[in-house]
Design a protein around this motif. Structure first.
Motif, PDB file in Angstrom:
ATOM      1  N   THR A 169      52.241  47.744  38.180  1.00 31.20           N
ATOM      2  CA  THR A 169      52.516  46.460  38.835  1.00 31.20           C
ATOM      3  C   THR A 169      51.226  45.783  39.272  1.00 31.20           C
ATOM      4  O   THR A 169      51.024  44.583  39.037  1.00 31.20           O
ATOM      5  CB  THR A 169      53.440  46.664  40.051  1.00 31.20           C
ATOM      6  N   LEU A 170      50.339  46.544  39.909  1.00 29.72           N
ATOM      7  CA  LEU A 170      49.067  45.974  40.357  1.00 29.72           C
ATOM      8  C   LEU A 170      48.219  45.510  39.178  1.00 29.72           C
ATOM      9  O   LEU A 170      47.579  44.452  39.245  1.00 29.72           O
ATOM     10  CB  LEU A 170      48.298  47.003  41.195  1.00 29.72           C
ATOM     11  N   ALA A 171      48.201  46.299  38.110  1.00 24.44           N
ATOM     12  CA  ALA A 171      47.430  45.901  36.919  1.00 24.44           C
ATOM     13  C   ALA A 171      47.975  44.598  36.342  1.00 24.44           C
ATOM     14  O   ALA A 171      47.205  43.714  35.937  1.00 24.44           O
ATOM     15  CB  ALA A 171      47.485  47.017  35.870  1.00 24.44           C
ATOM     16  N   TRP A 172      49.305  44.454  36.344  1.00 19.25           N
ATOM     17  CA  TRP A 172      49.903  43.225  35.814  1.00 19.25           C
ATOM     18  C   TRP A 172      49.609  42.035  36.734  1.00 19.25           C
ATOM     19  O   TRP A 172      49.269  40.953  36.255  1.00 19.25           O
ATOM     20  CB  TRP A 172      51.419  43.410  35.650  1.00 19.25           C
ATOM     21  N   PHE A 173      49.720  42.236  38.053  1.00 16.24           N
ATOM     22  CA  PHE A 173      49.388  41.165  38.996  1.00 16.24           C
ATOM     23  C   PHE A 173      47.945  40.704  38.809  1.00 16.24           C
ATOM     24  O   PHE A 173      47.646  39.510  38.849  1.00 16.24           O
ATOM     25  CB  PHE A 173      49.593  41.634  40.438  1.00 16.24           C
ATOM     26  N   ALA A 186      46.177  40.913  36.085  1.00 20.26           N
ATOM     27  CA  ALA A 186      46.068  40.210  34.806  1.00 20.26           C
ATOM     28  C   ALA A 186      46.571  38.767  34.910  1.00 20.26           C
ATOM     29  O   ALA A 186      46.120  37.894  34.166  1.00 20.26           O
ATOM     30  CB  ALA A 186      46.858  40.958  33.726  1.00 20.26           C
ATOM     31  N   GLN A 187      47.484  38.516  35.860  1.00 18.56           N
ATOM     32  CA  GLN A 187      47.973  37.148  36.063  1.00 18.56           C
ATOM     33  C   GLN A 187      47.022  36.312  36.906  1.00 18.56           C
ATOM     34  O   GLN A 187      47.240  35.111  37.093  1.00 18.56           O
ATOM     35  CB  GLN A 187      49.346  37.174  36.756  1.00 18.56           C
ATOM     36  N   GLY A 188      45.979  36.934  37.459  1.00 18.57           N
ATOM     37  CA  GLY A 188      45.046  36.218  38.322  1.00 18.57           C
ATOM     38  C   GLY A 188      45.499  36.133  39.764  1.00 18.57           C
ATOM     39  O   GLY A 188      44.929  35.382  40.556  1.00 18.57           O
ATOM     40  N   TRP A 189      46.526  36.911  40.140  1.00 13.66           N
ATOM     41  CA  TRP A 189      47.048  36.875  41.503  1.00 13.66           C
ATOM     42  C   TRP A 189      46.298  37.809  42.439  1.00 13.66           C
ATOM     43  O   TRP A 189      46.420  37.706  43.654  1.00 13.66           O
ATOM     44  CB  TRP A 189      48.535  37.236  41.510  1.00 13.66           C
ATOM     45  N   LEU A 190      45.547  38.740  41.875  1.00 18.58           N
ATOM     46  CA  LEU A 190      44.700  39.649  42.653  1.00 18.58           C
ATOM     47  C   LEU A 190      43.301  39.586  42.059  1.00 18.58           C
ATOM     48  O   LEU A 190      43.144  39.664  40.840  1.00 18.58           O
ATOM     49  CB  LEU A 190      45.215  41.089  42.590  1.00 18.58           C
ATOM     50  N   ARG A 191      42.306  39.479  42.914  1.00 14.48           N
ATOM     51  CA  ARG A 191      40.918  39.386  42.447  1.00 14.48           C
ATOM     52  C   ARG A 191      40.154  40.655  42.793  1.00 14.48           C
ATOM     53  O   ARG A 191      40.151  41.100  43.942  1.00 14.48           O
ATOM     54  CB  ARG A 191      40.217  38.204  43.123  1.00 14.48           C
ATOM     55  N   GLY A 192      39.526  41.241  41.789  1.00 12.98           N
ATOM     56  CA  GLY A 192      38.600  42.347  42.043  1.00 12.98           C
ATOM     57  C   GLY A 192      39.247  43.650  42.448  1.00 12.98           C
ATOM     58  O   GLY A 192      38.586  44.523  43.000  1.00 12.98           O
ATOM     59  N   VAL A 193      40.552  43.842  42.164  1.00  9.55           N
ATOM     60  CA  VAL A 193      41.228  45.073  42.578  1.00  9.55           C
ATOM     61  C   VAL A 193      40.584  46.280  41.920  1.00  9.55           C
ATOM     62  O   VAL A 193      40.242  47.268  42.571  1.00  9.55           O
ATOM     63  CB  VAL A 193      42.728  45.006  42.235  1.00  9.55           C
ATOM     64  N   ARG A 194      40.386  46.232  40.614  1.00  5.98           N
ATOM     65  CA  ARG A 194      39.817  47.382  39.902  1.00  5.98           C
ATOM     66  C   ARG A 194      38.395  47.664  40.365  1.00  5.98           C
ATOM     67  O   ARG A 194      38.009  48.806  40.583  1.00  5.98           O
ATOM     68  CB  ARG A 194      39.827  47.110  38.400  1.00  5.98           C
ATOM     69  N   ALA A 195      37.613  46.603  40.536  1.00  4.48           N
ATOM     70  CA  ALA A 195      36.224  46.791  40.952  1.00  4.48           C
ATOM     71  C   ALA A 195      36.160  47.432  42.338  1.00  4.48           C
ATOM     72  O   ALA A 195      35.358  48.335  42.578  1.00  4.48           O
ATOM     73  CB  ALA A 195      35.494  45.450  40.960  1.00  4.48           C
ATOM     74  N   ARG A 196      37.023  46.979  43.257  1.00  2.00           N
ATOM     75  CA  ARG A 196      37.034  47.553  44.608  1.00  2.00           C
ATOM     76  C   ARG A 196      37.456  49.008  44.579  1.00  2.00           C
ATOM     77  O   ARG A 196      36.905  49.852  45.278  1.00  2.00           O
ATOM     78  CB  ARG A 196      37.989  46.774  45.508  1.00  2.00           C
ATOM     79  N   ALA A 197      38.478  49.307  43.751  1.00  4.29           N
ATOM     80  CA  ALA A 197      38.975  50.676  43.681  1.00  4.29           C
ATOM     81  C   ALA A 197      37.886  51.621  43.168  1.00  4.29           C
ATOM     82  O   ALA A 197      37.703  52.722  43.685  1.00  4.29           O
ATOM     83  CB  ALA A 197      40.209  50.743  42.784  1.00  4.29           C
ATOM     84  N   VAL A 198      37.164  51.180  42.122  1.00  2.00           N
ATOM     85  CA  VAL A 198      36.091  52.013  41.579  1.00  2.00           C
ATOM     86  C   VAL A 198      34.981  52.198  42.604  1.00  2.00           C
ATOM     87  O   VAL A 198      34.475  53.309  42.821  1.00  2.00           O
ATOM     88  CB  VAL A 198      35.530  51.395  40.279  1.00  2.00           C
ATOM     89  N   ALA A 199      34.591  51.098  43.264  1.00  2.00           N
ATOM     90  CA  ALA A 199      33.519  51.175  44.260  1.00  2.00           C
ATOM     91  C   ALA A 199      33.924  52.058  45.424  1.00  2.00           C
ATOM     92  O   ALA A 199      33.134  52.856  45.923  1.00  2.00           O
ATOM     93  CB  ALA A 199      33.171  49.770  44.757  1.00  2.00           C
ATOM     94  N   ARG A 200      35.169  51.932  45.833  1.00  2.00           N
ATOM     95  CA  ARG A 200      35.623  52.738  46.971  1.00  2.00           C
ATOM     96  C   ARG A 200      35.683  54.208  46.595  1.00  2.00           C
ATOM     97  O   ARG A 200      35.369  55.090  47.378  1.00  2.00           O
ATOM     98  CB  ARG A 200      37.000  52.247  47.412  1.00  2.00           C
ATOM     99  N   GLN A 201      36.094  54.472  45.367  1.00  2.00           N
ATOM    100  CA  GLN A 201      36.156  55.854  44.915  1.00  2.00           C
ATOM    101  C   GLN A 201      34.764  56.474  44.862  1.00  2.00           C
ATOM    102  O   GLN A 201      34.567  57.631  45.201  1.00  2.00           O
ATOM    103  CB  GLN A 201      36.816  55.915  43.534  1.00  2.00           C
TER     104      GLN A 201
END
Length: 487
Positions: A311-315, A317-332
């Motif tokens: 769901t988050l990946a799809w959101f 991809a629609q442009g409704w969430l910005r930088g989710v993947r980048a934040r997750a990687v950085a936080r990890q």
């Protein structure tokens, strides 16, 4: 050819995608003025129709071998009762009549789990719990129950009718988005940073759509099939979304009574997905059985964590969430010292906190693991299913089983025998456990206060440094407790 009402909805467009992918011809019924974005790129015939207009339905159903009826109004607002009656009941009656007039062979109606009564004391909900609209708590539930009665009673005389009832929905292609989609977006955007008591059964819209197709292929006429997913707690949902989105985990957990007291304020500040009726639904603990759908339809549902990730990946991809993947990687990776340092420090915090808790509760003959399970039971209510403790606490089944055996031996819990297997056993707190509650909660408060002493709130964002300071505080507090015990 299949006709689908409610084709642009979250579940509807997932169903259309599956039908198209299997080579079926699909006629998608949409209301005039509806956004067609959920159907973009799909080879479907689009027809404007309204379930309140029998003539438009009869025209739309001509030539269809089967009809999937998903269109309905979902609302708990008292002022919407006439609309609920007109669409959910009157519209379904029109769909049945239009199917007969157009010569449709089979109708699959999508009802709701809310059309069924919940058994007393958190028992298992299955198809035998359907008893019509009497005693259901709200107009939405009653109208879905009346529509379900209508469809089940209409099976025969050339029209085969099958009914399915899903639970809460998650998953991609949530274009509206739905109430649950809005909740996930708020958490992922950092706009909602607390957890509270309660939980619910959620299924992936893609799995439910597969179940609907299976009901067409294999469902017995005149039968109802439940299509649930997995019961998960609100803290599990919020924490999972935070981890996936690279957000800090919430530090505040609110009790159910507090949430009910401030629900009006919560709605007023913009969290429209939280209301009094929703909180009442989240307080239920009933287990919803998929046994009939699994055995007769081959229905399967994926884990909620997987649905949330998709769901988050799809959101995004629609442009409704910005930088989710980048934040997750950085936080990890951690702000300093890398991922390995983050894991080591987190383990140090857990071990130090557990040691402090063991010392605080030594007089009660409770270990830290036993106190943690008790705290879970205190916040999740009576009649918790043993497997839900495994899910909610993210511990292994053997560890939970050992801890529950010890708590039962010490007189803090009792467990009812399982109907099918040990994992489905219900766990209840005893009077002794409730007497111990204040002592356990005070121990937690003291440990949290010691762990966060002297750490400015604004420094919490520097996660690795924050964890190190918490670990140092806990180590110091553990030494103080040992000195007190020795003295």
């Amino acid at each position: 050819m299949f006709a689908v009402t409610g084709a642009t909805g979250h579940l509807g467009n997932n169903l259309v995608r599956i039908l198209v992918s299997r080579g079926y011809a699909v006629r998608a019924l949409v209301l005039p003025g509806d956004s067609l974005r959920p159907l973009e790129g799909l080879e479907v015939e689009i027809v404007e129709a309204d379930v309140r207009d029998l003539t438009s339905l009869e025209r739309a159903f001509r030539g269809a071998e089967g009809v999937f009826h998903l269109a309905s109004v979902i609302s708990l607002a008292p002022g919407d009762e006439p609309l609920l009656e007109a669409v959910n009941v009157g519209g379904t009656a029109n769909v049945v009549e239009a199917c007969r007039r157009a010569g449709v062979r089979r109708l699959v109606y999508v009802s709701s789990i809310h059309a069924l009564r919940e058994p007393a004391e958190g028992g298992t909900v299955d198809e035998t719990c359907f008893a019509g609209p009497a005693d259901l708590p709200d107009a939405y539930s009653r109208t879905k129950a009346r529509a379900t009665e209508l469809v089940l009673g209409a099976s025969g005389e050339g029209l085969e009718c099958v009914v399915v009832a899903p639970t809460g929905l998650l998953g991609p292609y949530d274009y509206a988005p739905s109430l649950m989609g809005r909740a996930i977006l708020d958490v992922a955007r950092g706009k909602f940073a607390v957890t509270f008591d309660g939980g619910y059964d959620f299924a992936d819209a893609r799995d439910v759509a597969e179940g609907i197709v299976a009901a067409w292929l294999r469902g017995r006429p005149g039968q109802l099939y439940l299509l649930p997913g997995e019961w998960v707690s609100v803290p599990f949902l919020v924490n999972t979304v935070c981890r996936l989105a690279g957000r800090p985990l919430p530090r505040v957990h609110l009790p159910y009574s507090f949430m009910m007291g401030v629900v009006g304020l919560v709605e007023a500040v913009g969290y429209r997905w939280i209301n009094r009726q929703a909180l009442k639904i989240l307080a239920t603990r009933a287990v919803i059985s998929s046994e009939k759908a699994r055995s007769e339809l081959g229905y399967r549902s994926r884990p909620v964590a997987e649905s949330l990730e998709d769901t988050l990946a799809w959101f995004e991809a629609q442009g409704w969430l910005r930088g989710v993947r980048a934040r997750a990687v950085a936080r990890q990776a951690g702000s300093a010292g890398g991922f390995e340092a983050l894991v080591m420090t987190a383990n140090r915090v857990i071990e130090a906190g557990q040691a402090c808790l063991n010392l605080k509760l030594r007089g009660s003959r409770l270990t830290g693991a036993e106190a943690n399970v008790l705290m879970f039971l205190y916040t999740h209510g009576e009649g918790v299913i043993q497997e839900d403790i495994v899910t909610g606490m993210e511990l292994t089944r053997p560890a939970i089983s050992r801890t529950l055996r010890e708590l039962e031996r010490k007189g803090y819990v009792h467990r009812y025998p399982a109907e099918r297997d040990r994992r489905s056993r219900q766990v209840f707190l005893t009077d002794r456990a409730f007497e111990e509650k204040a002592r356990v909660e005070e121990a937690y408060r003291q440990i949290v206060a010691a762990a966060t002493e002297g750490i400015p709130e604004e420094k919490a964002g520097e996660f690795l440094g924050y964890l190190r300071r918490v670990a140092e505080n806990l180590d110091a507090y553990r030494k103080e407790l040992k000195m007190d015990k020795a003295g």
